[in-house]
Design a protein around this motif. Structure first.
Motif, PDB file in Angstrom:
ATOM      1  N   ALA A  84      25.637 -66.017 -71.384  1.00  0.00           N
ATOM      2  CA  ALA A  84      26.162 -64.656 -71.549  1.00  0.00           C
ATOM      3  C   ALA A  84      27.112 -64.280 -70.415  1.00  0.00           C
ATOM      4  O   ALA A  84      27.900 -63.360 -70.549  1.00  0.00           O
ATOM      5  N   ARG A  85      27.033 -64.970 -69.297  1.00  0.00           N
ATOM      6  CA  ARG A  85      27.935 -64.672 -68.190  1.00  0.00           C
ATOM      7  C   ARG A  85      29.207 -65.522 -68.249  1.00  0.00           C
ATOM      8  O   ARG A  85      30.280 -65.055 -67.895  1.00  0.00           O
ATOM      9  N   ILE A  86      29.080 -66.765 -68.698  1.00  0.00           N
ATOM     10  CA  ILE A  86      30.270 -67.632 -68.585  1.00  0.00           C
ATOM     11  C   ILE A  86      31.039 -67.808 -69.904  1.00  0.00           C
ATOM     12  O   ILE A  86      32.141 -68.369 -69.905  1.00  0.00           O
ATOM     13  N   ASN A  87      30.490 -67.317 -71.006  1.00  0.00           N
ATOM     14  CA  ASN A  87      31.208 -67.404 -72.273  1.00  0.00           C
ATOM     15  C   ASN A  87      32.610 -66.808 -72.118  1.00  0.00           C
ATOM     16  O   ASN A  87      32.779 -65.770 -71.478  1.00  0.00           O
ATOM     17  N   ASN A  88      33.619 -67.468 -72.687  1.00  0.00           N
ATOM     18  CA  ASN A  88      35.004 -66.990 -72.607  1.00  0.00           C
ATOM     19  C   ASN A  88      35.465 -66.854 -71.152  1.00  0.00           C
ATOM     20  O   ASN A  88      36.198 -65.941 -70.790  1.00  0.00           O
ATOM     21  N   ALA A  89      34.967 -67.779 -70.299  1.00  0.00           N
ATOM     22  CA  ALA A  89      35.247 -67.758 -68.851  1.00  0.00           C
ATOM     23  C   ALA A  89      34.856 -66.418 -68.220  1.00  0.00           C
ATOM     24  O   ALA A  89      35.474 -65.964 -67.253  1.00  0.00           O
ATOM     25  N   GLY A  90      33.825 -65.785 -68.796  1.00  0.00           N
ATOM     26  CA  GLY A  90      33.317 -64.529 -68.222  1.00  0.00           C
ATOM     27  C   GLY A  90      34.138 -63.313 -68.587  1.00  0.00           C
ATOM     28  O   GLY A  90      33.882 -62.216 -68.079  1.00  0.00           O
ATOM     29  N   GLN A  91      35.104 -63.483 -69.497  1.00  0.00           N
ATOM     30  CA  GLN A  91      36.019 -62.378 -69.822  1.00  0.00           C
ATOM     31  C   GLN A  91      35.620 -61.722 -71.146  1.00  0.00           C
ATOM     32  O   GLN A  91      36.348 -61.786 -72.138  1.00  0.00           O
ATOM     33  N   VAL A  92      34.432 -61.149 -71.152  1.00  0.00           N
ATOM     34  CA  VAL A  92      33.918 -60.486 -72.352  1.00  0.00           C
ATOM     35  C   VAL A  92      33.484 -59.085 -71.931  1.00  0.00           C
ATOM     36  O   VAL A  92      32.832 -58.925 -70.902  1.00  0.00           O
ATOM     37  N   CYS A  93      33.860 -58.090 -72.736  1.00  0.00           N
ATOM     38  CA  CYS A  93      33.499 -56.714 -72.368  1.00  0.00           C
ATOM     39  C   CYS A  93      31.977 -56.573 -72.263  1.00  0.00           C
ATOM     40  O   CYS A  93      31.471 -55.892 -71.371  1.00  0.00           O
ATOM     41  N   THR A  94      31.249 -57.235 -73.159  1.00  0.00           N
ATOM     42  CA  THR A  94      29.789 -57.121 -73.169  1.00  0.00           C
ATOM     43  C   THR A  94      29.107 -58.308 -72.493  1.00  0.00           C
ATOM     44  O   THR A  94      27.928 -58.564 -72.740  1.00  0.00           O
ATOM     45  N   ALA A  95      29.840 -59.028 -71.662  1.00  0.00           N
ATOM     46  CA  ALA A  95      29.199 -60.145 -70.936  1.00  0.00           C
ATOM     47  C   ALA A  95      28.086 -59.582 -70.049  1.00  0.00           C
ATOM     48  O   ALA A  95      28.161 -58.438 -69.588  1.00  0.00           O
ATOM     49  N   ALA A  96      27.069 -60.411 -69.798  1.00  0.00           N
ATOM     50  CA  ALA A  96      26.034 -60.018 -68.839  1.00  0.00           C
ATOM     51  C   ALA A  96      26.676 -60.048 -67.455  1.00  0.00           C
ATOM     52  O   ALA A  96      27.133 -61.099 -67.019  1.00  0.00           O
TER      53      ALA A  96
END
Ligand code: NAP
Length: 458
Positions: free
Chosen positions: A253-265
């Motif tokens: 949840a933190r590294i998905n999409n290199a961490g570039q997610v609005c809802t990232a942990a």
């Protein structure tokens, strides 16, 4: 802002795109107006056909579209293919439900017979970010196609190949020109479009700054807006969590999409009893990540979207450390061409450290340790944002009670903040207002018209 595709893996420029002129904008508005007055807005079956065809075309061209995302903004090829599948599902969801959502809804009243009809609202202006180059566009296109609203779209300037491809996909699916118009324009031109009385809705996904600017323009012209902005989501791990699962899901949840997610942990709030074990697990996962070319299917962490993004994240981490935070691992750009940043863990972040309130848009996890649920809630809610959040616990009743106390638009238990076409997506506080997806997203830009037949008895 000029529109350029620059490969984030090596910062090689791939393509320049000329900007659209003010005359192009006027032409786009005129075409959209004609669409609104044409049979397109009356014939739901035609619109449903376009949504279904779009879904199947996107699935067929999944690899090619995923490659465009990798080249424009560095998304891993597997994650890109997953994004295209999500787009297809959204298109199908609105195709399946368009008639049901458009149907009149009756209201009980002593005054007579009453119902609310759903009609197209007008032309919609969409301003969208680069981090999910197709999915973000689909979240606006599909419900507005179902309603019959034409859309003018300004995509982020770093993903022009995706912007152009999305417009072409809609035309290939059988929609007339003007149903979705991609415009390579700047902020002032967006403001001019919002000022046009034919534009009746503005949907923006992006940063808080862009949200404030665009919502201000919409307010000035009494135009409905929705804002899907940034987040600083918590990932809460209670002392009774399945720790192995929480570590695995939390890292992803933190590294998905290199961490570039609005809802990232982004902020991990750990119960003190499991904090050390969780931290050790996370360090191991982060150190083992295979960093590399997004086009290589073995890569687990790709580059950030642009050199500006890398510079911003580098400064944020340096500033966090200057203000007292401690680096557990990582903390600098990777010694490699392109925009790579080390998977990073920060701890000991105090309330007076700017990092406490900032959104880190990259592979940087913040760890907080709490002694009790009250302390967990206090840390979680001490944020200007309120987008999503996560709680891991094997005691579901305990997690549900805690979920009610956390101030966000969405909370997921024993998972990461996920999304599905049938579930409303949206935040509170500075994460914005309004919803996308589900029936809620559909109703944001449907004109709801009350009709009442007065009872002769009253
Ligand atoms: P951004 O800089 O705000 O850009 C988003 C879009 O807004 C781009 O198309 C950008 O154009 C445009 N824009 C910026 N300032 C504008 C202005 N004053 N007037 C009109 N348009 C303007 O955000 P980003 O860096 O691309 O995206 C990351 C942010 O989006 C993060 O905060 C992330 O959390 C948030 N986000 C939220 C969601 C959600 O659903 N809540 C989803 C994804 C991302 P240019 O590219 O030309 O500058």
């Amino acid at each position: 802002m000029s529109y350029q595709s620059v490969n984030p893996f090596n910062n090689q420029k791939l393509k320049d795109y000329p900007s659209h002129s003010d005359q192009d904008i006027q032409n786009a508005l005129d075409t959209a107006e004609q669409i609104l007055k044409s049979e397109w807005s009356q014939q739901v079956d035609t619109r449903i056909d376009v949504l279904r065809k779009l879904a199947s075309n996107m699935r067929e061209r999944k690899s090619e579209l995923a490659k465009l995302m990798a080249l424009d903004m560095g998304k891993l090829i597997k994650q890109g293919e997953g994004e295209i599948e999500s787009c297809a599902r959204i298109a199908e969801y609105y195709a399946n439900h368009a008639k049901e959502f458009l149907a009149p809804v009756s209201y009980e009243t002593e005054l007579g017979e009453a119902w609310v009809e759903h009609h197209p609202l007008g032309i919609i202006m969409a301003v969208e970010p680069w981090n999910f180059p197709f999915y973000q566009l689909m979240r606006v296109f599909a419900p507005n196609c179902a309603i019959g609203n034409p859309v003018l779209a300004k995509h982020a300037s770093i993903v022009p190949q995706c912007a152009e491809a999305f417009e072409q996909l809609i035309i290939d699916a059988g929609a007339p020109r003007g149903v979705w118009t991609n415009l390579f324009i700047n902020s002032d031109q967006v403001a001019d479009i919002i000022a046009d009385p034919r534009v009746q809705g503005v949907a923006l996904t992006g940063s808080e700054g862009a949200g404030r600017a665009v919502a201000g323009q919409a307010g000035k012209h009494v135009t409905k807006s929705t804002l899907e902005l940034g987040g600083n989501d918590v990932f809460i791990v209670l002392d009774d969590a399945d720790l192995e699962k929480a570590i695995k899901i939390g890292c992803q949840a933190r590294i998905n999409n290199a961490g570039q997610v609005c809802t990232a942990a982004k902020r991990f709030i750990l119960h003190e009893n499991i904090a050390e074990e969780f931290k050790a697990g996370m360090v191991k996962v982060f150190k083992d990540l295979k960093v590399g070319d997004p086009l290589d299917p073995e890569t687990q962490l790709g580059p950030l979207s642009s050199s500006d993004a890398l510079e911003k994240l580098t400064e944020q981490v340096e500033n966090a450390v200057k203000n007292g935070a401690t680096l557990v691992t990582g903390g600098k750009p990777v010694d490699h061409d392109g925009n790579f940043y080390e998977p990073t863990i920060l701890e000991n972040i105090s309330r007076d450290n700017p990092a406490w309130y900032e959104e880190f848009f990259g592979p940087v996890a913040q760890l907080y340790v709490a002694k009790s649920e009250d302390e967990i809630v206090a840390i979680a809610n001490d944020s200007h944002y309120g987008l999503g959040g996560v709680i891991h616990s094997q005691n579901i009743e305990r997690a549900k009670k805690l979920a009610s106390r956390v101030e966000t638009g969405m909370i997921w238990i024993n998972w990461y903040t996920d999304t599905a076409p049938e579930l409303p997506f949206g935040g509170i506080k500075n994460s914005g207002y309004g919803h996308e997806l589900s029936i809620d997203g559909f109703k944001e830009f449907a004109q709801k018209k009350l009709v009442v037949v007065k009872s002769p008895k009253k």
